[in-house]
Motif scaffolding. Structure first.
Motif, PDB file in Angstrom:
ATOM      1  N   PHE A  81       0.836  -1.197   0.000  1.00 16.70           N
ATOM      2  CA  PHE A  81       0.000   0.000   0.000  1.00 16.70           C
ATOM      3  C   PHE A  81       0.876   1.253   0.000  1.00 16.70           C
ATOM      4  O   PHE A  81       1.868   1.336   0.733  1.00 16.70           O
ATOM      5  CB  PHE A  81      -0.912   0.008   1.227  1.00 16.70           C
ATOM      6  N   LEU A  82       0.504   2.214  -0.821  1.00 16.23           N
ATOM      7  CA  LEU A  82       1.244   3.462  -0.950  1.00 16.23           C
ATOM      8  C   LEU A  82       0.402   4.614  -0.433  1.00 16.23           C
ATOM      9  O   LEU A  82      -0.827   4.624  -0.593  1.00 16.23           O
ATOM     10  CB  LEU A  82       1.590   3.728  -2.422  1.00 16.23           C
ATOM     11  N   ASP A  83       1.052   5.587   0.193  1.00 16.85           N
ATOM     12  CA  ASP A  83       0.319   6.781   0.600  1.00 16.85           C
ATOM     13  C   ASP A  83       0.155   7.695  -0.620  1.00 16.85           C
ATOM     14  O   ASP A  83       0.741   7.434  -1.679  1.00 16.85           O
ATOM     15  CB  ASP A  83       1.027   7.495   1.766  1.00 16.85           C
ATOM     16  N   PRO A  84      -0.671   8.741  -0.524  1.00 20.50           N
ATOM     17  CA  PRO A  84      -0.926   9.589  -1.700  1.00 20.50           C
ATOM     18  C   PRO A  84       0.330  10.177  -2.340  1.00 20.50           C
ATOM     19  O   PRO A  84       0.406  10.288  -3.568  1.00 20.50           O
ATOM     20  CB  PRO A  84      -1.839  10.689  -1.138  1.00 20.50           C
ATOM     21  N   ARG A  85       1.282  10.562  -1.547  1.00 17.94           N
ATOM     22  CA  ARG A  85       2.522  11.117  -2.106  1.00 17.94           C
ATOM     23  C   ARG A  85       3.271  10.057  -2.907  1.00 17.94           C
ATOM     24  O   ARG A  85       3.769  10.328  -4.003  1.00 17.94           O
ATOM     25  CB  ARG A  85       3.401  11.670  -0.983  1.00 17.94           C
ATOM     26  N   GLN A  86       3.357   8.851  -2.397  1.00 17.37           N
ATOM     27  CA  GLN A  86       4.024   7.772  -3.132  1.00 17.37           C
ATOM     28  C   GLN A  86       3.276   7.435  -4.414  1.00 17.37           C
ATOM     29  O   GLN A  86       3.898   7.162  -5.449  1.00 17.37           O
ATOM     30  CB  GLN A  86       4.131   6.538  -2.234  1.00 17.37           C
ATOM     31  N   GLN A  87       1.952   7.463  -4.355  1.00 14.97           N
ATOM     32  CA  GLN A  87       1.156   7.225  -5.562  1.00 14.97           C
ATOM     33  C   GLN A  87       1.472   8.282  -6.616  1.00 14.97           C
ATOM     34  O   GLN A  87       1.589   7.982  -7.817  1.00 14.97           O
ATOM     35  CB  GLN A  87      -0.329   7.255  -5.223  1.00 14.97           C
ATOM     36  N   PHE A  88       1.598   9.517  -6.180  1.00 16.56           N
ATOM     37  CA  PHE A  88       1.929  10.625  -7.074  1.00 16.56           C
ATOM     38  C   PHE A  88       3.292  10.405  -7.725  1.00 16.56           C
ATOM     39  O   PHE A  88       3.470  10.634  -8.933  1.00 16.56           O
ATOM     40  CB  PHE A  88       1.913  11.932  -6.288  1.00 16.56           C
ATOM     41  N   ILE A  89       4.259   9.938  -6.946  1.00 13.08           N
ATOM     42  CA  ILE A  89       5.604   9.692  -7.472  1.00 13.08           C
ATOM     43  C   ILE A  89       5.564   8.578  -8.518  1.00 13.08           C
ATOM     44  O   ILE A  89       6.176   8.686  -9.588  1.00 13.08           O
ATOM     45  CB  ILE A  89       6.582   9.340  -6.330  1.00 13.08           C
ATOM     46  N   VAL A  90       4.854   7.504  -8.217  1.00 14.42           N
ATOM     47  CA  VAL A  90       4.756   6.394  -9.171  1.00 14.42           C
ATOM     48  C   VAL A  90       4.156   6.878 -10.488  1.00 14.42           C
ATOM     49  O   VAL A  90       4.662   6.566 -11.575  1.00 14.42           O
ATOM     50  CB  VAL A  90       3.910   5.248  -8.583  1.00 14.42           C
ATOM     51  N   ASP A  91       3.078   7.650 -10.407  1.00 12.23           N
ATOM     52  CA  ASP A  91       2.450   8.181 -11.623  1.00 12.23           C
ATOM     53  C   ASP A  91       3.397   9.113 -12.377  1.00 12.23           C
ATOM     54  O   ASP A  91       3.452   9.109 -13.608  1.00 12.23           O
ATOM     55  CB  ASP A  91       1.169   8.937 -11.271  1.00 12.23           C
ATOM     56  N   SER A  92       4.145   9.921 -11.623  1.00 13.65           N
ATOM     57  CA  SER A  92       5.049  10.895 -12.241  1.00 13.65           C
ATOM     58  C   SER A  92       6.177  10.227 -13.014  1.00 13.65           C
ATOM     59  O   SER A  92       6.696  10.780 -13.988  1.00 13.65           O
ATOM     60  CB  SER A  92       5.649  11.813 -11.162  1.00 13.65           C
ATOM     61  N   LEU A  93       6.564   9.036 -12.596  1.00 16.72           N
ATOM     62  CA  LEU A  93       7.689   8.340 -13.226  1.00 16.72           C
ATOM     63  C   LEU A  93       7.253   7.444 -14.384  1.00 16.72           C
ATOM     64  O   LEU A  93       8.068   6.759 -14.989  1.00 16.72           O
ATOM     65  CB  LEU A  93       8.428   7.495 -12.181  1.00 16.72           C
ATOM     66  N   THR A  94       5.966   7.459 -14.667  1.00 15.42           N
ATOM     67  CA  THR A  94       5.456   6.626 -15.752  1.00 15.42           C
ATOM     68  C   THR A  94       4.792   7.517 -16.798  1.00 15.42           C
ATOM     69  O   THR A  94       3.710   8.059 -16.574  1.00 15.42           O
ATOM     70  CB  THR A  94       4.433   5.605 -15.223  1.00 15.42           C
ATOM     71  N   GLY A  95       5.452   7.707 -17.913  1.00 12.64           N
ATOM     72  CA  GLY A  95       4.926   8.568 -18.965  1.00 12.64           C
ATOM     73  C   GLY A  95       3.904   7.860 -19.826  1.00 12.64           C
ATOM     74  O   GLY A  95       3.765   6.636 -19.805  1.00 12.64           O
ATOM     75  N   LYS A  96       3.191   8.646 -20.627  1.00  9.21           N
ATOM     76  CA  LYS A  96       2.163   8.089 -21.505  1.00  9.21           C
ATOM     77  C   LYS A  96       2.741   7.182 -22.579  1.00  9.21           C
ATOM     78  O   LYS A  96       2.059   6.303 -23.099  1.00  9.21           O
ATOM     79  CB  LYS A  96       1.373   9.226 -22.156  1.00  9.21           C
ATOM     80  N   ASN A  97       3.997   7.393 -22.929  1.00 20.37           N
ATOM     81  CA  ASN A  97       4.606   6.594 -23.988  1.00 20.37           C
ATOM     82  C   ASN A  97       5.463   5.450 -23.454  1.00 20.37           C
ATOM     83  O   ASN A  97       6.209   4.816 -24.187  1.00 20.37           O
ATOM     84  CB  ASN A  97       5.465   7.492 -24.883  1.00 20.37           C
TER      85      ASN A  97
END
Length: 247
Positions: A36-52
């Motif tokens: 389980f990730l907290d909201p900040r960690q979720q944000f980091i995971v999303d930020s490191l994964t681009g659309k391409n």
């Protein structure tokens, strides 16, 4: 571009972990399920994964408004189902007339079992009912070992996720202009206290950011941080709109 420049130094190890997960999925074409990730960690995971990217990130915590969620990193072509997140709903009832239980009581009991916080998602405690989302790999252990909370006997049992009585948090949204993103400055604006009062809360160990105690008044707050102040409630920094020009 140095990706680390956009994150706190103490987050660099987590960034390395996320990048390693992505590489493993790319090489092996096998899914990676996180704790389980907290909201900040979720944000980091999303930020490191681009659309391409060659991988996709899916996040789910058991309900529509879950604060803590597990992330599932998959090859870009993969489709996932709810059961792929490895979640289990545990439930127990208690007599409200004999004792008042809180989120903190349930969390404290869980931690006292020697389990990691990362294996526990959201907790709901209300109307004589305890519900908690846990990683399914520890569910049976919790059912067997978590038999009392605050000296009150309980009996945990597994329930389908459809039985989850989620209570969405009610947030009052507001915009503020602050002179800096220092923790004491942000607390001053959010909780309408003086700068000294904000500093005192921090120094007296009454302030947490992302569920971790922070004692540095100069701590820099970031997007998606969850801030809690003892006896004054919680807040979330949703978005930083930009910097104003000094005159």
């Amino acid at each position: 571009m140095d990706i680390y420049q956009h994150f706190r130094k103490e987050e660099h190890a987590f960034i390395d972990q996320v990048l390693s997960w992505k590489d493993d999925v790319n090489r092996s074409y096998r899914n990676k399920l996180t704790d389980f990730l907290d909201p900040r960690q979720q944000f980091i995971v999303d930020s490191l994964t681009g659309k391409n990217d060659d991988v996709k990130v899916w996040q789910f915590g058991g309900g529509r408004h879950s604060e803590r969620q597990r992330a599932l990193i998959t090859p870009f072509y993969e489709q996932v189902q709810q059961e792929d997140f490895g979640l289990c709903l545990l439930q127990a009832s208690y007599q409200e007339k004999f004792s008042t239980l809180t989120h903190r009581d349930v969390l404290g009991t869980f931690i006292s079992l020697g389990l990691k916080r990362d294996k526990l998602g959201d907790i709901q405690v209300s109307n004589g009912l305890i519900q908690m989302i846990v990683a399914d790999e520890i569910a049976k252990f919790v059912v067997l070992q978590m038999t009392t909370v605050k000296r009150m006997k309980i009996s945990m049992e597994e329930k389908p996720l459809s039985a989850y009585r989620e209570q969405p948090s009610v947030w009052n949204e507001m915009g503020r202009t602050v002179s800096s993103l220092r923790l004491d400055t942000v607390l001053k604006e959010i909780y309408h206290v003086s700068r000294k009062e904000a500093s005192d809360y921090i120094k007296k160990q009454a302030v947490k950011v992302n569920f971790k105690l922070v004692e540095d008044v100069k701590f820099q707050v970031c997007e998606q941080d969850i801030i809690s102040v003892r006896s004054k409630g919680r807040s979330k920094l949703v978005k930083i709109e930009g910097k104003t020009k000094k005159r």
